[in-house]
Design a protein around this motif. Sequence first.
Motif, mmCIF file in Angstrom:
data_model
loop_
_atom_site.group_PDB
_atom_site.id
_atom_site.type_symbol
_atom_site.label_atom_id
_atom_site.label_comp_id
_atom_site.label_asym_id
_atom_site.label_seq_id
_atom_site.Cartn_x
_atom_site.Cartn_y
_atom_site.Cartn_z
ATOM 1 N N HIS A 1 7.328 44.917 33.436
ATOM 2 C CA HIS A 1 5.878 44.822 33.270
ATOM 3 C C HIS A 1 5.433 43.363 33.215
ATOM 4 N N VAL A 2 6.161 42.542 32.475
ATOM 5 C CA VAL A 2 5.810 41.123 32.389
ATOM 6 C C VAL A 2 6.056 40.430 33.717
ATOM 7 N N ALA A 3 7.096 40.838 34.428
ATOM 8 C CA ALA A 3 7.358 40.255 35.749
ATOM 9 C C ALA A 3 6.200 40.549 36.706
ATOM 10 N N GLU A 4 5.592 41.714 36.567
ATOM 11 C CA GLU A 4 4.485 42.110 37.450
ATOM 12 C C GLU A 4 3.143 41.520 37.000
ATOM 13 N N LYS A 5 2.903 41.489 35.686
ATOM 14 C CA LYS A 5 1.586 41.108 35.159
ATOM 15 C C LYS A 5 1.524 39.682 34.622
ATOM 16 N N GLY A 6 2.680 39.046 34.461
ATOM 17 C CA GLY A 6 2.693 37.721 33.880
ATOM 18 C C GLY A 6 2.587 37.763 32.373
ATOM 19 N N GLU A 7 2.357 36.596 31.761
ATOM 20 C CA GLU A 7 2.312 36.508 30.299
ATOM 21 C C GLU A 7 1.280 37.451 29.697
ATOM 22 N N ALA A 8 0.150 37.625 30.382
ATOM 23 C CA ALA A 8 -0.903 38.510 29.873
ATOM 24 C C ALA A 8 -0.411 39.946 29.734
ATOM 25 N N GLY A 9 0.580 40.318 30.536
ATOM 26 C CA GLY A 9 1.111 41.673 30.466
ATOM 27 C C GLY A 9 1.789 41.972 29.150
ATOM 28 N N ALA A 10 2.271 40.924 28.464
ATOM 29 C CA ALA A 10 2.933 41.135 27.183
ATOM 30 C C ALA A 10 1.967 41.678 26.136
ATOM 31 N N LEU A 11 0.675 41.405 26.292
ATOM 32 C CA LEU A 11 -0.316 41.899 25.334
ATOM 33 C C LEU A 11 -0.368 43.430 25.322
ATOM 34 N N ASP A 12 0.062 44.044 26.419
ATOM 35 C CA ASP A 12 0.059 45.504 26.487
ATOM 36 C C ASP A 12 1.091 46.132 25.555
ATOM 37 N N PHE A 13 2.048 45.333 25.088
ATOM 38 C CA PHE A 13 3.080 45.878 24.193
ATOM 39 C C PHE A 13 2.449 46.465 22.927
ATOM 40 N N ALA A 14 1.305 45.896 22.514
ATOM 41 C CA ALA A 14 0.673 46.339 21.273
ATOM 42 C C ALA A 14 -0.319 47.475 21.474
#
Length: 293
Positions: free
Chosen positions: A55-68
């Motif tokens: 997910h982070v590879a596809e969305k970049g750093e902003a994708g990590a926010l989806d973890f929450a």
Amino acid sequence: MMKSLVSCLKPLILGAMLATIAAPAPLLAETVDAPVARSALQARAEALLDIAARHVAEKGEAGALDFARQSAFVDRDLYAYALRTDGVFLASGGSSAALVGDNVLDYTDTDGKAFFREMIEIARRDGQGSIEYRWFNPADSRGEPKTTLFRKVGEVIVAVGYYPPRATALEARAMLRTALRALDGGKDAALAEFQDLNGRFVRNDLYVFVVDAESGRFLAHGATPAMVGTDGFELQDPRGQYIIRQMLEIARKDGSGELDYFWRNPTTGKVESKHTLFRLSHGLLVAVGSYNR
């Protein structure tokens, strides 16, 4: 000055952490070199890490926010979290969400281990890895050894941690009874089943081992199959205790018994205190033990 992780999370974990028990001396070479069993929990953690890293590879750093905010990054007691290689904690699907926005380079566990810093160093060097430290376990309100798997994706480190499972003495007793019934149904089939890593007699840190009472040779060992055929009479724990000799001495007198010693936990790879139950049956010493908390 290093900032204590415990003090940062004080509202969540005050009074919950335990002191670390000193590690005993190394085991015999034949057990140290044996592979550590891969538990079902570790497999779940690896699968969740794959999902989060993609997910982070596809969305970049902003994708990590989806973890929450997305359930895809939480699997029951497991959750994904992320931090940057500069130490800034980005997001978490679990209790570590309290760290978001903090620089965690100098945060330490109860042993004084700066595990986030070590995680970042390994990730920069190798691209991925695993680390062990002590963390608050909300399941039982205490500090527990935790293993975290992580992977570097760009400048983001994606991680998933888990508490290595520990069987109870009651579970060990139940497995011993089941193993004895299996032997009553046929020795050869039972011995083969005791070493089936996907079977009912190998569950995380719980397993069966069997020794021929006359020769002292191992006939089965659910955690370390390479021990089959070796001489149990000469086997010592790190403190020089002759484990099999003592078990057989007790079993020949009473038919069954219990023994405490140190042995490597197959789910953690660490030498730990173990309490083993055993019984003499069909000329065999049959045993199952649990690791002390």
